[in-house]
Design a protein around this motif. Structure first.
Motif, PDB file in Angstrom:
ATOM      1  N   ASN A 187       0.823  -1.207   0.000  1.00 17.26           N
ATOM      2  CA  ASN A 187       0.000   0.000   0.000  1.00 17.26           C
ATOM      3  C   ASN A 187       0.860   1.262   0.000  1.00 17.26           C
ATOM      4  OD1 ASN A 187      -2.273  -1.660   0.161  1.00 17.26           O
ATOM      5  ND2 ASN A 187      -2.256  -1.634   2.399  1.00 17.26           N
ATOM      6  N   THR A 188       0.281   2.335  -0.541  1.00 16.83           N
ATOM      7  CA  THR A 188       0.944   3.642  -0.547  1.00 16.83           C
ATOM      8  C   THR A 188      -0.052   4.701  -0.107  1.00 16.83           C
ATOM      9  OG1 THR A 188       2.276   2.952  -2.460  1.00 16.83           O
ATOM     10  CG2 THR A 188       2.281   5.287  -1.888  1.00 16.83           C
ATOM     11  N   MET A 189       0.310   5.459   0.928  1.00 20.05           N
ATOM     12  CA  MET A 189      -0.506   6.590   1.378  1.00 20.05           C
ATOM     13  C   MET A 189       0.071   7.872   0.786  1.00 20.05           C
ATOM     14  SD  MET A 189      -3.156   7.541   3.163  1.00 20.05           S
ATOM     15  CE  MET A 189      -3.526   6.371   4.504  1.00 20.05           C
ATOM     16  N   ILE A 190      -0.743   8.565   0.001  1.00 19.75           N
ATOM     17  CA  ILE A 190      -0.349   9.842  -0.593  1.00 19.75           C
ATOM     18  C   ILE A 190      -1.042  10.947   0.198  1.00 19.75           C
ATOM     19  CG2 ILE A 190      -0.174  11.201  -2.698  1.00 19.75           C
ATOM     20  CD1 ILE A 190       1.191   8.502  -2.896  1.00 19.75           C
ATOM     21  N   VAL A 191      -0.271  11.816   0.836  1.00 20.81           N
ATOM     22  CA  VAL A 191      -0.823  12.819   1.745  1.00 20.81           C
ATOM     23  C   VAL A 191      -0.668  14.215   1.144  1.00 20.81           C
ATOM     24  CG1 VAL A 191      -0.769  13.758   4.083  1.00 20.81           C
ATOM     25  CG2 VAL A 191      -0.164  11.353   3.694  1.00 20.81           C
ATOM     26  N   PHE A 192      -1.787  14.927   1.060  1.00 20.67           N
ATOM     27  CA  PHE A 192      -1.802  16.335   0.689  1.00 20.67           C
ATOM     28  C   PHE A 192      -2.185  17.151   1.927  1.00 20.67           C
ATOM     29  CE2 PHE A 192      -2.306  14.083  -3.266  1.00 20.67           C
ATOM     30  CZ  PHE A 192      -1.552  14.819  -4.163  1.00 20.67           C
ATOM     31  N   THR A 193      -2.342  18.443   1.776  1.00 25.11           N
ATOM     32  CA  THR A 193      -2.626  19.295   2.933  1.00 25.11           C
ATOM     33  C   THR A 193      -3.944  18.941   3.595  1.00 25.11           C
ATOM     34  OG1 THR A 193      -1.395  21.098   1.869  1.00 25.11           O
ATOM     35  CG2 THR A 193      -2.836  21.686   3.707  1.00 25.11           C
ATOM     36  N   ASN A 194      -4.971  18.698   2.798  1.00 21.29           N
ATOM     37  CA  ASN A 194      -6.301  18.459   3.360  1.00 21.29           C
ATOM     38  C   ASN A 194      -6.854  17.063   3.091  1.00 21.29           C
ATOM     39  OD1 ASN A 194      -6.539  21.152   4.353  1.00 21.29           O
ATOM     40  ND2 ASN A 194      -7.004  21.833   2.265  1.00 21.29           N
ATOM     41  N   PHE A 195      -6.225  16.330   2.178  1.00 20.52           N
ATOM     42  CA  PHE A 195      -6.731  15.007   1.822  1.00 20.52           C
ATOM     43  C   PHE A 195      -5.586  14.006   1.788  1.00 20.52           C
ATOM     44  CE2 PHE A 195      -9.606  18.038  -0.197  1.00 20.52           C
ATOM     45  CZ  PHE A 195     -10.848  17.573   0.224  1.00 20.52           C
ATOM     46  N   MET A 196      -5.939  12.724   1.990  1.00 18.22           N
ATOM     47  CA  MET A 196      -4.967  11.657   1.787  1.00 18.22           C
ATOM     48  C   MET A 196      -5.641  10.491   1.075  1.00 18.22           C
ATOM     49  SD  MET A 196      -4.337  10.515   5.736  1.00 18.22           S
ATOM     50  CE  MET A 196      -5.675  10.034   6.845  1.00 18.22           C
ATOM     51  N   PHE A 197      -4.854   9.844   0.197  1.00 21.08           N
ATOM     52  CA  PHE A 197      -5.369   8.792  -0.666  1.00 21.08           C
ATOM     53  C   PHE A 197      -4.554   7.523  -0.438  1.00 21.08           C
ATOM     54  CE2 PHE A 197      -6.097  12.893  -2.525  1.00 21.08           C
ATOM     55  CZ  PHE A 197      -7.364  12.833  -3.098  1.00 21.08           C
ATOM     56  N   LEU A 198      -5.238   6.395  -0.350  1.00 19.21           N
ATOM     57  CA  LEU A 198      -4.573   5.112  -0.148  1.00 19.21           C
ATOM     58  C   LEU A 198      -4.675   4.286  -1.425  1.00 19.21           C
ATOM     59  CD1 LEU A 198      -3.104   3.299   1.913  1.00 19.21           C
ATOM     60  CD2 LEU A 198      -5.335   2.329   2.512  1.00 19.21           C
ATOM     61  N   PHE A 199      -3.519   3.891  -1.959  1.00 13.42           N
ATOM     62  CA  PHE A 199      -3.446   3.068  -3.158  1.00 13.42           C
ATOM     63  C   PHE A 199      -2.849   1.703  -2.800  1.00 13.42           C
ATOM     64  CE2 PHE A 199      -3.715   7.307  -4.796  1.00 13.42           C
ATOM     65  CZ  PHE A 199      -4.360   7.195  -6.021  1.00 13.42           C
ATOM     66  N   SER A 200      -3.207   0.705  -3.607  1.00 11.20           N
ATOM     67  CA  SER A 200      -2.685  -0.634  -3.378  1.00 11.20           C
ATOM     68  C   SER A 200      -2.262  -1.254  -4.709  1.00 11.20           C
ATOM     69  CB  SER A 200      -3.734  -1.518  -2.703  1.00 11.20           C
ATOM     70  OG  SER A 200      -3.211  -2.812  -2.438  1.00 11.20           O
ATOM     71  N   ILE A 201      -1.184  -2.036  -4.665  1.00 12.54           N
ATOM     72  CA  ILE A 201      -0.712  -2.756  -5.848  1.00 12.54           C
ATOM     73  C   ILE A 201      -1.108  -4.221  -5.716  1.00 12.54           C
ATOM     74  CG2 ILE A 201       1.334  -3.584  -7.067  1.00 12.54           C
ATOM     75  CD1 ILE A 201       2.674  -0.969  -6.529  1.00 12.54           C
TER      76      ILE A 201
END
Length: 439
Positions: A187-201
């Motif tokens: 998994n990869t957590m991509i963090v921005f200032t107000n949102f975060m997105f979780l991706f999986s391979i």
């Protein structure tokens, strides 16, 4: 912090071991045969261990006898204990019998653990275990299988040349500036200032290709910096692990390593520094955390309290990379010189120039085992092998593993994914993130 005494590096000389070249193994180990030469001397050699080019009977006109015998498995197990890791891996692949002999020898003599500690510096083992183990297991409780897997992964990372292949890309429209990338297992957590997105391979079992999926999105906690939890615990109500924790700039912080709520981890201004929280790194195996602020960093552990635990530097706001495993913080100043800080020493090294002119300057750095990954202002992605502190200070063409120019502009940050059968680098630009498989 000169290269000769820096605690983050060790140039140990490896002991001599029995290599595969001395055995010339080409297929399954079967019997030992006797030969008699015309000179009246006798000799023996394991049949099927001779290399095809070593035709001894033809060279010395030897005559093969009609009888042969097997070495007892217990004798072979003792011999296997003298193999180095490369030889062990090749020997295990010869046949079912050789695989069983090797496994028995390794299991009862704990050879993988011994060999890993002999051939791999401890800090690199820690890097491998931190990425590859689902749950953190103390060193003294790691099994022989854990060490075998670690060595095989280490062996793959020591390839002289890497090739990159794109797994997937995601563009974040309306969002600008990645704050953090955190890889955990697949998994990869991509963090921005107000949102975060979780991706999986995930791996397609039919084609063997890897697919990228966005599996979650949620709001971020304001004024908090998300980091990987070094001691994840299971929530009894939800059954989920708290994989990520938030570190605050202006509030008390709970450090999972040291159970500290107030005091040194609280993020409040003190007389000898000012500035916002820039980054935090924690590691279960070193029992060390390091908190980097714009003009000052401090590290905490249970080791000798007399060692310096803080350092002031005006260039930490341009921070690239922090690694408590390697004992290093890498940043740059306003004229693009590289600053290499020794975490455990109140000193730093200024390097200028560091990269070639065509690379236009470094914009992101990541250390994993003995590999330095660099992203540049004009989109180059580089990787160098590091054999000493001098290889970090003075980058050498002979140590380069790959050089790719990505069409994404300035590279802002990246992280490494190394779990089970997937080795990948996750690269971020201003509003795009790319996943590359490392072959």
């Amino acid at each position: 912090m000169d290269g000769s005494i820096c605690p983050a590096w060790s140039d140990d000389v490896e002991p001599e071991k029995m290599g595969i070249s001395s055995l010339k193994i080409i297929s399954g180990f079967i019997p030992v045969k006797f030969f008699t030469s015309r000179f009246g001397t006798s000799r023996f050699t394991p049949s099927r261990i001779l290399h095809s080019s070593d035709d001894i009977p033809k060279r010395v006109k030897q005559k093969e006898n009609v009888y042969e015998f097997f070495l007892p498995p217990e004798v072979m197990e003792k011999i296997v204990c003298y193999f180095d890791c490369d030889t062990l891996i090749k020997f295990k692949q010869l046949s079912k019998a050789s695989n069983e002999i090797a496994n028995n020898a390794l299991l009862y003599n704990k050879q993988w653990k011994k060999i890993c500690h002999l051939e791999i510096p401890k800090k690199y083992l820690i890097d491998l275990f931190t990425k590859q183990l689902d749950n953190k297991i103390p060193f003294d409780l790691l099994s022989n299988n854990h060490y075998e897997t670690a060595y095989k992964n280490w062996h793959q990372w020591q390839s002289p040349v890497f090739k990159l292949s794109l797994i997937g890309q995601h563009d974040f429209l309306g969002l600008f500036g990645t704050v953090k990338i955190i890889c955990h297992k697949r998994n990869t957590m991509i963090v921005f200032t107000n949102f975060m997105f979780l991706f999986s391979i995930t791996k397609n079992q039919n084609t063997g290709d890897y697919d990228l999926k966005n599996i979650d999105m949620e709001n971020c906690e304001t004024n908090g910096l998300l980091v990987l939890n070094p001691r994840p615990e299971t929530n009894p109500e939800t059954g989920e692990d708290n994989i990520f924790i938030s570190c605050h700039e202006n509030h008390s912080n709970v450090c999972p390593l040291h159970n500290t709520i107030k005091g040194l981890h609280d993020g409040k201004n003190r007389k000898h520094y000012t500035g916002n929280l820039v980054d935090v790194d924690m590691n279960f195996y070193t029992n060390t955390c390091c908190w980097v602020r714009e003009g000052y960093y401090e590290w905490h552990s249970d080791i000798d309290s007399k060692i310096d635990k803080s350092h002031e530097c005006p260039h930490l706001s341009f921070h690239f990379s922090i690694s408590v495993v390697h004992g290093l913080i890498i940043s740059r100043n306003q004229i693009n010189s590289i600053i290499i800080h020794g975490i455990h020493k109140n000193s730093c090294i200024v390097v200028n120039p560091w990269l070639k002119k065509k690379h236009a300057g470094a914009s992101a750095v990541y250390l994993y085992t003995n590999i330095l990954f660099i992203g540049t202002i004009n989109g180059f992605l580089l990787a160098y092998r590091l054999n000493s502190m001098d290889d970090l200070i003075n980058l050498k063409d002979k140590n380069i593993l790959f050089e790719e120019q990505l069409q994404i502009g300035l590279i802002t940050m990246f992280d490494i994914m190394d779990f089970e059968d997937i080795k990948a680098i996750v690269v971020s630009s201003s509003n795009s993130v790319l996943w590359y498989k490392i072959n």
